[in-house]
Every structure is written in C-alpha cells, then in structure tokens.
Design a protein around this motif. Structure first.
Motif, PDB file in Angstrom:
ATOM      1  N   ALA A 161       0.838  -1.204   0.000  1.00 34.58           N
ATOM      2  CA  ALA A 161       0.000   0.000   0.000  1.00 34.58           C
ATOM      3  C   ALA A 161       0.872   1.253   0.000  1.00 34.58           C
ATOM      4  N   LEU A 162       1.954   1.220   0.776  1.00 33.21           N
ATOM      5  CA  LEU A 162       2.842   2.377   0.841  1.00 33.21           C
ATOM      6  C   LEU A 162       3.508   2.619  -0.509  1.00 33.21           C
ATOM      7  N   LEU A 163       3.965   1.529  -1.139  1.00 34.47           N
ATOM      8  CA  LEU A 163       4.625   1.660  -2.438  1.00 34.47           C
ATOM      9  C   LEU A 163       3.667   2.210  -3.484  1.00 34.47           C
ATOM     10  N   TRP A 164       2.425   1.706  -3.440  1.00 30.23           N
ATOM     11  CA  TRP A 164       1.413   2.153  -4.382  1.00 30.23           C
ATOM     12  C   TRP A 164       1.130   3.645  -4.189  1.00 30.23           C
ATOM     13  N   ARG A 165       0.948   4.019  -2.918  1.00 31.94           N
ATOM     14  CA  ARG A 165       0.654   5.430  -2.613  1.00 31.94           C
ATOM     15  C   ARG A 165       1.826   6.332  -3.007  1.00 31.94           C
ATOM     16  N   SER A 166       3.026   5.820  -2.776  1.00 27.63           N
ATOM     17  CA  SER A 166       4.210   6.618  -3.056  1.00 27.63           C
ATOM     18  C   SER A 166       4.438   6.784  -4.553  1.00 27.63           C
ATOM     19  N   ALA A 167       4.212   5.716  -5.320  1.00 29.15           N
ATOM     20  CA  ALA A 167       4.606   5.741  -6.737  1.00 29.15           C
ATOM     21  C   ALA A 167       3.458   6.031  -7.696  1.00 29.15           C
ATOM     22  N   PHE A 168       2.242   5.607  -7.374  1.00 28.17           N
ATOM     23  CA  PHE A 168       1.171   5.657  -8.374  1.00 28.17           C
ATOM     24  C   PHE A 168       0.031   6.620  -8.054  1.00 28.17           C
ATOM     25  N   THR A 169       0.167   7.431  -7.037  1.00 31.18           N
ATOM     26  CA  THR A 169      -0.912   8.387  -6.757  1.00 31.18           C
ATOM     27  C   THR A 169      -0.398   9.801  -6.997  1.00 31.18           C
ATOM     28  N   THR A 170      -1.317  10.718  -7.281  1.00 30.60           N
ATOM     29  CA  THR A 170      -0.896  12.103  -7.542  1.00 30.60           C
ATOM     30  C   THR A 170      -0.443  12.786  -6.251  1.00 30.60           C
ATOM     31  N   GLU A 171      -1.024  12.354  -5.102  1.00 35.10           N
ATOM     32  CA  GLU A 171      -0.646  12.998  -3.837  1.00 35.10           C
ATOM     33  C   GLU A 171       0.788  12.661  -3.455  1.00 35.10           C
ATOM     34  N   GLY A 172       1.173  11.384  -3.657  1.00 33.77           N
ATOM     35  CA  GLY A 172       2.514  10.957  -3.254  1.00 33.77           C
ATOM     36  C   GLY A 172       2.669  10.941  -1.748  1.00 33.77           C
ATOM     37  N   MET A 173       3.862  10.665  -1.292  1.00 36.67           N
ATOM     38  CA  MET A 173       4.123  10.673   0.156  1.00 36.67           C
ATOM     39  C   MET A 173       5.629  10.549   0.408  1.00 36.67           C
ATOM     40  N   GLY A 174       6.033  10.916   1.622  1.00 35.45           N
ATOM     41  CA  GLY A 174       7.384  10.644   2.103  1.00 35.45           C
ATOM     42  C   GLY A 174       8.517  11.127   1.231  1.00 35.45           C
ATOM     43  N   ARG A 175       8.404  12.347   0.715  1.00 35.84           N
ATOM     44  CA  ARG A 175       9.532  12.871  -0.064  1.00 35.84           C
ATOM     45  C   ARG A 175      10.066  14.120   0.626  1.00 35.84           C
ATOM     46  N   GLU A 176      11.373  14.292   0.578  1.00 29.71           N
ATOM     47  CA  GLU A 176      12.006  15.461   1.189  1.00 29.71           C
ATOM     48  C   GLU A 176      12.586  16.354   0.097  1.00 29.71           C
TER      49      GLU A 176
END
Lengths: 237, 315
Positions: free
Chosen positions: B18-33
């Motif tokens: 789920a984390l990988l999907w959210r990070s790579a395939f969603t427009t919102e993204g997550m966990g980037r600095e």
C-alpha cells in the motif's frame, strides 16, 4: 596507596569547590576544578563507549544469544563515531573558509546531523512516547481508590489531566457569571482554575518540602563522601 | 510457521505494498524530502536547507528549469528510516520482536557515539587540547581561538594524565588506576552538589516559604491570598514533619504527618498528571510525524497546499 590516594583526591576536589564558593580569592580554583570535572566527564563518555564496544565485541566473538543485535550496536556506534569525529559532509565555517575543519560538527546536511535527525531523534522520542501507554496501563492496574491518600492522588491527577485539555475546560465552562450572576462566587471551581490552585498551592508546598529534604540528603551524603566515611565508590579490593 | 506469524507477515506485506502504491502511483505521493540550495561563503559551496513540497511545486510552476529547489534522495531515505524506526519502536506494544530489537540496538549504538562526539568537540578539543596545545587547535579546528584562551596552560597536563588513568579501566589489568580520576569526579561532584543544593534548594525554598499570613493589599485585607499563603506554609511544615523520623509519628505529630502525606499525595498526583500529559504530547508528535511528514495524510501547517493547487488536487 590504592585507597589513601583516591580518598585524598576526593576530599581535595570537593573541599576546594566548597571553599572557593565562600572566598573570592579562591573562586578561580573552583572554576578550574569545574572545567577539569567537565573534561573528565567527557572522557568518561569515551570510557563508556569503549566499554560498550568491548562488551558487544565479546558477545559477537562468543556467538552469544542475540549476537546479531550486538553487531547492529557496533556498526551504528562506529558509523556515528566516525562521521562525527571526521566531520563527514561538514563545510568549513563561512568565517574561515580556508580551514577545512573549522565547520560545526552538527552542521545541517552533514552526516552526523543526518544520523541525529533521522535516527537519534525519532528513536529517543518514540521510546519516551511509548511510556504513555505503559504509564496509563500501570495506573489503571495500580490505582485503586481504597483510602483517602489514593483518592487524593487519583483526584488530583484527574483534575490536572482534564484541566489542561480542551474537553476539561469545556466541561465546566457553564460556571460562568454571564449565565447566572451567582456563579461569580464559584468560578474557582472551573477545572482550569482548580488546576492552577492545585499547582500554585498544594503542589508548591509538597515540592518545596521534597526539595528541602533532597537538599539535606545530598548535603549529608556529600559530607560523608568528602570526609571519607562513605568509601563504597572505591570498591572492595 | 505459526498462524500468528503468518497473519503479521501478511499484514506487513499488504502495508508495504500500500505504501509503495501510494508513493509511486498516486498524484498525492508521500514521504519525499525537498531542499533549497543556499550559496555560502560567496558561492564557494552550497548549503541544503529544508524546503517543503509546496515551495518546490511553486518554484517549478514559476520556472520549470529552476535548480534552487530540488528533491533530496538522501533525506528521503532518512525520512523513511525515521518512519521505520518509529514503527519498529511502537511494535513493542505487541510484544518483543526483531524489528524492535534492531531499533533498540541502533539507539544504543548511535546515542553512545553521539555523546562521545559531543564530548570530544565541545569539551576535549577546546578545554583540554586547546589548553595544552593551542597552536595545534588554532591551525586545525578552531581558527578563531585567540586572546587569553589561546595561552598554553601547563596545569592541564594533570587532567590529561587523569584522563589516561580513567581510560586505563578498559585495560585487562590495573583497573584500580582509574580510581584516582574517579575520586576526582566524585569529590568535585560532591562539592558542587553540596553548595548548589544548599544555596539553590535548601535556603531558597525556606526563604520562599516565609510568606505573610495576612496579606494587606492597598490597605485592604485579601482573604484569598492570605489563605493561599497559610496553606503553603502549613503544607510545607506538615510534609517536613512527615520526613522527620526522630519522633514516632503518634498523637499530634502523627496527625501533622498525616496531613503532610495528604499534601504529598496531591503533589504526586499533579506530577503524575503532568508526566502523562508530557508523554501523550510526545506520542502526538510522533503520530504527527507519521501522518504528516511521512504519509502526507494530514497537512496542519499547509506545507503542501501549493502542491495540491498546482496538481489540481483541490479542483
């Protein structure tokens, strides 16, 4: 020699600091002794690190149970030590750009800062936050309103906890002179006010007594150590 | 494999996916600095200051070829590591497990080295090496060292010898040699604490407790403040009577000591309440880190608002 030397050093170090406080002429001695103390305390950290390394290397060497975790300790210890001492990723200070080592070892973006920011801080903060669960769990199991003392302890904790939250303040917000003029005499019963009274009166009184007791205990213990009555820190042999 | 382990393993795999999907395939993204490059020392090198995703998106929208705001891979890895450590420590709530043990081992190693490094750069270099050999320290790490501070002080050789003696404890033989510096540490601690506690606690607390029992403010008697002062004075005396063990706690002394216990119980209750509040605040900060900094599920400070506008997330 093994006992007398340390006893004399203890007494001299301690009494110099005590005398220095009362005699302006000797105040430099006190400052010097305090700096020496700081240096030895820093060296004690090195001793602690060395001891940690020694213990975990032995566990790895003995293939003791859980030696893999000792390996993690050793690797993280040596990595942090290396990047901190060698100032990996630290730019020279802007004031002295020609001195490669002049930058702050905790400079933002350096490897040591990185470990502090992304390992040390989250680990320590989470470790302490974990106590929230255990304190609540222990309190639930241990606290029983069996007598007056327990009721006072529980009641105070309850009022303090509620009084510092939005919900707690909202619970007694109806005690308002605007609602009924007679409430003007009872605003002290609002939870946020009760919290303030408890902290400024009873908590102050209890803490003062505890601090006076601790101070007397420390003075007595320090005198026993300085006069050589308590020698337990020297060990047995 | 035990059914419980299978369950947890499946949960971990689903969570990671789920984390990988959210990070790579969603427009919102997550966990980037993101970082902002700031030139230092007339542009001789750049310093990477933290920047938000919103600032990055704003800069990209204004000038797509800009290089001031950049995605930072090392800091992103750091963020994910911090999230892993946070979750690993929290996993102890379910019981001891390898993730917790690894995080605990990292904490022990990093914190021991952290304090050693601080002791080295903040104390040993300026206060020991700098006093014995100031020219070396000036040429090496502290070029600003000057004035009386830069004068050599031969007396510090004594501390150097004591330091070596202290480290002798690590040697297989002659551990008693470390007693001398240890004796110095204990002696100075005793001396410092004796004075500090006598002056800072004992005398100050007694002085602060000597309060007017009848407060007259502007010629008018203040009953509430007088009562408060009376309660403080009586409370302190009752607690001290409870601490006094030379008399048996019976009769009047026993009753006073009992009142002292009540005051102490209120104090402990308040201390408990504050401790719980402090820990819960820490817990909230960690949860905020997970939900805001890492997962990007909440945005209380509006750090990614510009990103949503630019990406059409609000539209």
């Amino acid at each position: 020699m093994k006992q007398t030397g340390p006893l004399l050093i203890t007494a001299a170090g301690g009494f110099v600091l005590i005398v220095a406080y009362f005699i302006p002429f000797a105040q430099n001695w006190g400052e010097l002794a305090a700096i020496w103390f700081d240096i030895l305390a820093a060296v004690a950290f090195i001793l602690g690190g060395g001891n940690l390394l020694k213990t975990h290397l032995k566990r790895i060497s003995d293939r003791a149970r859980g030696w893999g975790y000792s390996g993690v300790v050793v690797v993280s210890f040596l990595a942090t030590l290396f990047v901190g001492l060698v100032k990996v990723g630290v730019n020279p200070s802007a004031q002295f750009p020609d001195f490669a080592w002049s930058g702050q070892y905790r400079q933002m973006g350096s490897a040591f800062w990185y470990l502090f920011q992304y390992a040390f801080t989250p680990l320590t903060a989470t470790m302490f936050s974990l106590l929230a669960f255990y304190i609540a769990s222990a309190a639930f199991r241990a606290f029983r309103a069996k007598n007056v003392e327990a009721v006072l302890l529980l009641g105070t904790a309850f009022i303090i906890l509620l009084g510092r939250t939005f919900a707690g303040v909202a619970l007694t917000s109806w005690i308002d002179p605007d609602v009924w003029a007679g409430f003007a005499y009872f605003t002290g019963l609002r939870l946020e006010n009760l919290t303030v009274y408890i902290m400024s009166v009873f908590n102050t009184a209890g803490n003062r007594a505890i601090m006076i007791g601790i101070a007397l205990g420390i003075v007595a213990t320090s005198l026993k150590v300085l006069l050589g009555i308590d020698r337990s820190y020297l060990g047995k042999d | 494999m035990r059914r419980e382990n299978v369950f947890w393993m499946a949960l971990l795999v689903i969570g990671a996916a789920a984390l990988l999907w959210r990070s790579a395939f969603t427009t919102e993204g997550m966990g980037r600095e993101y970082v902002r490059a700031v030139p230092v020392a007339n542009g001789r090198w750049t310093q990477s200051d933290p920047a938000t995703y919103g600032e990055y998106q704003g800069a990209e929208a204004a000038l797509p070829a800009q290089t001031e705001y950049q995605f930072s891979l090392p800091r992103t890895i750091g963020l994910w590591l911090a999230a892993f450590f946070t979750l690993a420590i929290f996993s102890f709530l379910f019981g001891d497990n390898p993730f917790y043990k690894v995080a605990e081992a990292v904490l022990v190693g990093v914190s021991a080295a952290y304090w050693m490094v601080i002791g080295f750069w903040d104390v040993i270099v300026p206060n020991l090496v700098g006093k014995i050999w100031p020219a070396l320290v000036r040429a090496w790490a502290m070029p600003g060292l000057s004035g009386p501070e830069a004068e050599p002080s031969p007396s510090y050789i004594v501390v150097l010898v004591l330091s070596v003696m202290l480290l002798w404890r690590l040697a297989p033989k002659g551990g008693w040699i470390a007693r001398w510096p240890l004796a110095f540490i204990i002696g100075t601690t005793a001396g410092l604490r004796l004075i500090a506690f006598l002056h800072g606690d004992f005398l100050v607390q007694i002085r602060n407790t000597i309060l007017p029992l009848a407060v007259i403010d502007g010629g008018v008697f203040d009953p509430w403040l007088s009562l408060q002062n009376l309660l403080i004075v009586v409370g302190v005396l009752c607690c001290l009577v409870y601490f006094f063990f030379s008399f048996e706690h019976q009769g009047a002394v026993g009753a006073t000591a009992k009142a002292g216990i009540w005051v102490l119980m209120i104090t402990f209750g308040a201390a408990f309440g504050y401790t719980v509040m402090g820990r819960i605040a820490l817990l909230a900060i960690r949860l905020e880190f997970l939900l805001d900094d890492w997962l990007w599920l909440i945005d209380p400070t509006g750090r990614r608002v510009a990103a949503l506008l630019a990406g059409g997330g609000l539209g």
